[in-house]
Write an enzyme that holds these catalytic residues in place. Structure first.
Site, PDB file in Angstrom:
ATOM      1  CG  HIS A  86      -0.474   0.262   2.518  1.00  0.00           C
ATOM      2  ND1 HIS A  86      -0.308  -0.731   3.456  1.00  0.00           N
ATOM      3  CD2 HIS A  86      -0.087   1.401   3.121  1.00  0.00           C
ATOM      4  CE1 HIS A  86       0.156  -0.202   4.567  1.00  0.00           C
ATOM      5  NE2 HIS A  86       0.303   1.096   4.398  1.00  0.00           N
ATOM      6  CG  ASP A 117      -0.266  -4.027   2.636  1.00  0.00           C
ATOM      7  OD1 ASP A 117       0.274  -3.422   1.695  1.00  0.00           O
ATOM      8  OD2 ASP A 117      -0.738  -3.461   3.635  1.00  0.00           O
ATOM      9  CB  SER A 196       3.061   1.916   6.022  1.00  0.00           C
ATOM     10  OG  SER A 196       1.800   1.827   6.568  1.00  0.00           O
TER      11      SER A 196
END
Lengths: 495, 490
Positions: A86, A117, A196
């Site tokens: 992402h 992901d 992230s």
């Protein structure tokens, strides 16, 4: 009661926030994560800056605006950078910078896996890697053990380290695709936007990749554990990412004695009942509704669907670790007889429309200003934001329930909007309805629909929609004529 | 003989006189004791847990005295009433009323008062067929013990639509006012003649409201039911469809899109018929016709109208249609809406308490729109998608064999049904291999089944299996533990 793996499930088991936002500047931490020097860690963790642009599923001929965002990543073997999918989804331009570097280096995406992901990136300019350190992958952390989350979260461009304790290990939904479910490690660390893709470290080794946070509780973050990372790395060894395989069944617990008696399951025999088998899944043609699954690959299955062993996990986790072509072996009771069934694992094609997708052009059809598209998650989400959802329960139901599409070949085609023009002022009656037949022929998918439409010699087109008894009538010549005008008026290019 | 002739002519003259008197509109005076306050205590059922009821509520409305100890009130005020109190102007005494008659489609009810003293000093309001459109009006309501209040309104136009809780499209009058109105049964009279024009049943914050016209009220008071055309139509404005159906350039007409089994149009009209004329009125491609007095009106008016001089009810309606490119003349005998045609009750509850049947502590219900809307403002997002879809598209049967949608609404958690505790909002497909079309059928099938096991199969393929003797035992336990009065309520 129903257990269902990675298909047709409700949007999210837990609400998650994708940690993919602008990261600014933060103060440097001087902690030494699990005994490793922070100076060494700094050499492996990178800040990633992304300029992205997505397609608009509701107006598939248009692109959205260009946006900038940042995330984290870290260098693993072969100078590759591991991060979340992402972080780099819909990216048009990506650049990275290591601690104390002044220059931003352009990055290339080598592999991207939306179903778990994860993504692998590479910096073509080797000077980026000068004096860098590669991190090594470790194992699954123990419950209650500490992990350090390293990255460039919101608040600064300097590395940040936050410590958390592993509070739970379970199978859970991944917010990025909204449909896939794999193992996650829950930690009570403050994982913030920008974290992230950063590593979670334990004893100097990577225990996982930070990827999402719970919106329901404070200070609850999730990391992707190394067995999921290893699965991804193994998958790309041949240079292609194939993705996860699907068993493609629904099961039901066997707590009820009467239920077991009805099927004459011997006392003490634990397992789960198969209630539905999806077409094109691995189990299609091998398992049947009513089968009582007692073991997978020789590992016993309990009445609740968990494996009967220490650190019990869902039996579907066994499938999650397999690759296409590998054998799945079940011990089961069918028609009161104990049998063994083996079959190869494979992907399910119909999963693609169920999953949020990124970086792709949406196929569509405009005819006489009527816009048709395959029903998929992106379209449904964009469509529901428009508020033009009157009468849309048909396509929502068909999308979530999905039993109509279980053949793995058929797709729902919806007339979800029109580009107003005098020639299509009558068509509101059919908006948000799903196409059933075209001139009497069952429409299988968008390509089939396009072919039928283009190859038809009829003067009049008759389109039947599910739930409506009278068809939509279109005059080919009139629609084709208005098409030209509509495409010019609405600046539609490429079709 | 002469005497007999005299008596005969006298009688005729008397009847003509009486008829004339009755048909002559009677004005309602400012001080007339005709408008009363109604206070109703209602006890609504709980659709999600149908063995329970909600807390009692109080609803206020206006009641109009129509003679013979009877009052006219909006139906929505008295659904599920437990007690109805009526207050006369200038009186402290509170009277008790009972429901006499109700029409759910028109949304009106008649209350009957048993106290013979009630009618003393009350003036009867008569509803004429006469309508002053457009025009100025007064909304009369009884706000406190003594005074009647009047608020100015404008009567804008007549149109046709289903009432808030009805199934049949009926005429209504659109009104406008700059004053605040409740829309709970206020009497509307013409501002100059003070002739009753109707009853206000809806008023919104934007100053717009809807009035039940006096001729429809009169029709209801006369004890007549309302006709239902029994089909739906679709506009036919596009050339492609018109050419395909064989319409000529100057032809008008709309397309028959749905026909309801057992209703007026069943067996007369066909899908894809084009309706060109109704009762000799040409129907335009959007479904309107030109009414000589009220202007453009929806075609449904010609079937559902109750205006005395042009009422369609109990007459054969002449319909000119284009079928297979040929013009034919048909006649439709109008009938009221056939309740049998309704598969999923929607709109008005019609006093129907939600039915349930509990088997092994598992609650089964028949799908209704009320069940779905009980899930709050966001109910469309919260309820099972298949139930929502069925409610949107299959409310009325498409063929007479379709039954009710029976679904498992919840499991009362007991140790004996723990395997199924998470089940809810699942459609029941079969029981021991047989399809189920009503709760009665389900109960009979389970009671009469000889098999030692009862197997329920749901729409997602999951199964719920019990030994037959378990079903009653678990029900008894559920009733005791969760204070559920009965295994079923029908």
């Amino acid at each position: 009661m129903q257990k269902q793996k990675k298909i047709l499930s409700s949007p999210l088991a837990f609400a998650s926030t994708i940690l993919f936002f602008l990261t600014l500047f933060s103060s440097t931490s001087h902690a030494e994560p699990n005994g490793q020097s922070i100076d060494e860690i700094k050499k492996s963790v990178v800040q990633i800056r992304v300029f992205s642009q997505a397609k608009d599923p509701y107006s598939p001929w248009m692109s959205s605006g260009i946006s900038a965002s940042t995330g984290s990543g870290f260098i693993i073997a072969k100078n590759r950078i591991l991060t979340n999918a992402h972080v780099v989804s819909n990216a048009k331009f990506i650049e990275a910078q290591r601690n104390n570097q002044t220059e931003w280096y352009e990055l290339k995406v080598l592999y991207i896996a939306h179903d778990c992901d994860l993504a692998i990136l590479e910096v073509p300019d080797q000077t980026f890697y000068t004096d860098s350190v590669e991190l090594e992958l470790g194992g699954l952390p123990e419950l209650a053990s500490p992990v350090d989350i390293i990255g460039y979260p919101i608040g600064g461009s300097k590395i940040s380290v936050s410590r958390g304790i592993v509070s739970r290990i379970e199978q859970s939904n991944y917010a990025h695709s909204q449909i896939d479910s794999h193992l996650v490690v829950q930690v009570d660390a403050a994982i913030n936007p920008g974290n992230s893709g950063g590593p979670a470290l334990q004893n100097g080794k990577v225990a996982g990749v930070a990827f999402q946070a719970s919106t329901k509780g404070e200070n609850i973050g999730y990391i992707i554990p190394t067995n999921v990372i290893q699965h991804f790395l193994k998958d790309i060894q041949d240079g292609i990412y194939n993705g996860y395989v699907e068993l493609g069944i629904q099961t039901q617990n066997s707590f009820s004695e009467s239920h077991r008696n009805y099927y004459q399951i011997p006392n003490g025999e634990e397992g789960v009942f198969v209630t539905r088998v999806f077409r094109q899944g691995s189990a299609d043609g091998f398992l049947q509704p009513g089968d009582y699954l007692t073991a997978i690959d020789g590992r016993k299955i309990g009445r609740n669907g968990n494996l009967l062993e220490a650190n019990s996990i869902d039996f579907l986790e066994v499938i999650d670790n397999k690759f296409a072509g590998e054998e799945i072996r079940f011990d089961l009771i069918r028609n009161k007889k104990n049998i063994q069934v083996s079959f190869p694992a494979k992907k399910m094609p119909q999963m693609e429309n169920q999953r949020s997708s990124y970086g792709k052009d949406y196929d569509y059809l405009i005819f006489g200003g009527l816009v048709f598209q395959t029903v998929n998650r992106d379209l449904l989400e964009a469509w529901s934001k428009t508020g033009q959802t009157q009468g849309g329960s048909l396509l929502v139901y068909r999308f979530y329930e999905g039993s109509h599409l279980l053949d793995g070949e058929t797709e729902d085609i919806v007339l979800y909007r029109k580009l107003p023009h005098p020639s299509n002022s009558h068509s509101d009656f059919y908006l948000n309805m799903v196409v059933d037949t075209f001139n009497g022929t069952k429409v299988k998918n968008l390509n089939h629909f396009k072919n039928l439409l283009q190859s038809s010699k009829e003067k009049t087109f008759k389109i039947h929609f599910y739930g409506i008894q009278v068809p939509m009538i279109l005059d080919r010549e009139e629609s084709e004529k208005s098409d030209e005008q509509i495409k010019r008026t609405y600046h539609i290019t490429g079709k | 003989m002469k005497l007999l002739t005299f008596i005969f002519y006298s009688l005729i003259s008397f009847l003509i006189f009486v008829f004339h008197l009755e048909s002559k509109p009677v004005p309602v005076g400012v001080q007339d004791a005709s408008i009363l306050q109604i206070k109703v205590t209602v006890l609504y059922p709980n659709y999600i847990q149908p063995w329970r009821f909600k807390n009692p509520e109080i609803r206020h409305s206006t009641g109009i005295y129509i003679g013979e100890n009877r009052l006219l009130v909006p139906a929505q005020a008295i659904y599920f009433y437990t007690n109805i109190e009526v207050k006369k102007p200038d009186a402290l005494k509170v009277y008790t009323a009972e429901l006499d008659r109700l029409d759910a489609d028109l949304g009106l009810a008649i209350l009957k008062l048993n106290d013979p003293t009630f009618q003393k000093d009350l003036k009867v309001v008569q509803f004429p067929s006469e309508l002053f459109l457009p025009g100025m009006g007064l909304a009369m309501e009884s706000k406190d013990q003594r005074n009647l209040e009047e608020k100015r309104i404008r009567l804008i136009r007549m149109d046709i639509d289903s009432y808030a809780s009805g199934y049949v499209e009926l005429p209504y009058i659109e009104i406008q006012s700059e004053e605040k109105l409740d829309g709970v049964g206020e009497l509307i009279v013409d501002s100059s003649s003070r002739i009753p024009q109707g009853i206000l049943y809806q008023f919104k914050e934007n100053g717009m409201g809807k009035m039940i016209p006096s001729f429809a009220i009169k029709h209801f008071l006369d004890g007549k039911s309302f006709p239902f055309k029994g089909f739906r139509f679709k506009p036919l404005v596009d050339n492609a469809s018109r050419n395909y159906l064989g319409l000529k350039k100057d032809d008008l007409g709309v397309l028959v899109a749905e026909i309801y089994p057992g209703c007026s149009a069943d067996g007369v009209l066909q899908l894809e018929d084009v309706i060109l004329e109704v009762s000799n009125f040409k129907i335009d491609p959007k479904g309107y016709f030109d009414h000589p007095k009220f202007g453009k009106l929806n075609m449904s008016y010609l079937f559902h109208n109750t205006f005395e001089s042009e009422s369609a009810f109990e007459k054969k309606i002449k319909v000119k249609v284009l079928r297979n490119k040929k013009t034919i003349l048909l006649e439709i005998d109008l009938k009221p809406l056939n309740e049998f045609s309704i598969r999923i009750p929607h709109g008005n509850t019609r006093f129907q308490i939600p039915k349930y049947l509990m088997l092994a502590g598992i609650v089964f219900q028949e799908l209704s729109e009320h069940y779905l809307t009980e899930h709050g403002n966001q109910w469309r997002n919260r309820v099972n998608k298949e139930l929502l879809y069925l409610s949107d598209f299959y409310r009325i049967k498409r063929n007479s064999k379709e039954g009710k949608v029976v679904f498992l609404s919840q499991v009362v958690p007991l140790s004996g049904n723990k395997a199924y505790h998470n089940s809810h909002q699942m459609i029941l497909k079969t029981v021991n291999g047989k399809e189920i079309s009503s709760l009665e059928e389900l109960r009979n099938l389970v009671n009469q089944n000889e098999s030692p096991f009862i197997k329920f199969v749901m729409n997602d393929g999951s199964e719920l299996i019990f030994k037959k003797e378990e079903i009653n035992a678990l029900n008894e336990e559920a009733k005791k533990s969760f204070q559920i009065g009965a295994d079923s309520n029908f």
